[in-house]
Design a protein around this motif. Structure first.
Motif, short mmCIF file in Angstrom:
data_model
loop_
_atom_site.label_atom_id
_atom_site.label_comp_id
_atom_site.label_asym_id
_atom_site.label_seq_id
_atom_site.Cartn_x
_atom_site.Cartn_y
_atom_site.Cartn_z
N MET A 287 0.85 -1.27 -0.13
CA MET A 287 -0.10 0.05 -0.08
C MET A 287 0.90 1.27 0.00
O MET A 287 0.47 2.27 -0.58
CB MET A 287 -1.20 -0.13 1.17
CG MET A 287 -1.89 -1.20 1.11
SD MET A 287 -3.13 -0.72 -0.12
CE MET A 287 -4.23 0.27 0.42
N ASP A 288 2.10 1.32 0.62
CA ASP A 288 2.90 2.20 0.79
C ASP A 288 3.39 2.49 -0.62
O ASP A 288 3.60 3.68 -1.20
CB ASP A 288 3.87 1.96 1.72
CG ASP A 288 4.94 3.26 1.87
OD1 ASP A 288 4.54 4.35 2.05
OD2 ASP A 288 6.19 3.10 1.95
N ILE A 289 3.81 1.32 -1.18
CA ILE A 289 4.24 1.65 -2.65
C ILE A 289 3.26 2.23 -3.76
O ILE A 289 3.61 3.33 -4.58
CB ILE A 289 4.68 0.23 -3.29
CG1 ILE A 289 6.20 0.04 -2.44
CG2 ILE A 289 5.05 0.33 -4.83
CD1 ILE A 289 6.41 -1.63 -2.88
N GLY A 290 2.16 1.74 -3.53
CA GLY A 290 1.07 2.32 -4.27
C GLY A 290 0.64 3.61 -4.04
O GLY A 290 0.42 4.48 -5.16
N PHE A 291 0.60 4.08 -2.95
CA PHE A 291 0.35 5.59 -2.88
C PHE A 291 1.38 6.51 -3.15
O PHE A 291 1.21 7.75 -3.26
CB PHE A 291 -0.40 5.63 -1.37
CG PHE A 291 -1.80 5.33 -1.38
CD1 PHE A 291 -2.89 6.15 -1.84
CD2 PHE A 291 -2.38 4.05 -0.59
CE1 PHE A 291 -4.08 5.79 -1.85
CE2 PHE A 291 -3.58 3.71 -0.74
CZ PHE A 291 -4.61 4.56 -1.50
N GLY A 292 2.49 5.99 -2.72
CA GLY A 292 3.77 6.66 -3.21
C GLY A 292 3.79 7.04 -4.63
O GLY A 292 4.30 8.12 -4.98
#
Length: 213
Positions: free
Chosen positions: A43-48
């Motif tokens: 999720m962190d990668i996606g929203f980054g």
């Protein structure tokens, strides 16, 4: 009346990204119990990726629909896991729900949140009670619609959605999983919050917090 302009919507996604990053380890720990232990990282990668893509938009010449569509494409390109298609669908549906609007008032945001929830359910083919993020998103959609029908403010509507999502996520502790890796655990999944439901609460809380920012 509080409204989400294009600029504010872009900042909302930045707020979501920050909240996910702050909770990345907790989400992965939750996922470690019943999944691959990578939900927080994913999720962190996606929203980054979403914030990077949105930074390239010119708010003055961009409508909210384009913000949601850009978020959808960048999230999907960055995330190959199951959450990628789910949130890509959610954002695309939200974009369609507010098409033609230059800013989003209460009813438009209610429509966007409800469309996100429906998109996630449709793409994931999940029903309530199966220990997934749908157990947070569907109650949130119902609550935000009900609050709007009662004539409550945008902020109050969003807060109602967060509360319902929190209750929905907590309820997943008592559920047996029937989707994904967690379904293999049977009763061993009992007592644990679904990580997707937990991240849904974080996202909705960030949206609510952005309304008055």
């Amino acid at each position: 009346m509080t409204e989400f302009t294009t600029d504010k919507l872009i900042r909302m996604f930045t707020t979501i990204a920050g909240a996910i990053e702050a909770n990345k380890e907790r989400l992965s720990e939750l996922d470690g119990v019943i999944g691959d232990a990578d939900h927080g990282v994913t999720m962190d990668i996606g929203f980054g990726a979403v914030t990077e893509a949105l930074a390239n938009l010119d708010p003055a010449g961009t409508e909210p629909t384009q913000v949601f569509n850009t978020a959808a494409k960048s999230f999907l390109n960055a995330v190959g896991a199951s959450s990628g298609p789910l949130y890509a669908t959610a954002f695309m549906r939200a974009g369609a729900a507010v098409k033609g609007r230059t800013s989003l008032d209460r009813d438009a945001m209610v429509a966007a949140v409800a469309a996100m929830a429906q998109g996630i359910q449709d793409r994931g083919k999940a029903e309530r009670g199966e220990k997934t993020m749908v157990d947070a998103w569907l109650p949130a959609a119902e609550a935000i619609r009900a609050a709007a029908e009662e004539g409550q403010s945008l902020q109050a509507c969003l807060e109602a959605a967060v509360k319902a999502a929190e209750e929905g996520a907590e309820a997943t502790k008592a559920m047996l999983a029937s989707k994904g890796r967690a379904s293999r655990l049977g009763e061993r999944a009992l007592g644990h919050v679904d990580p997707g439901a937990a991240s849904a609460v974080i996202i909705l809380a960030a949206i609510a917090g952005s309304a008055t920012a």
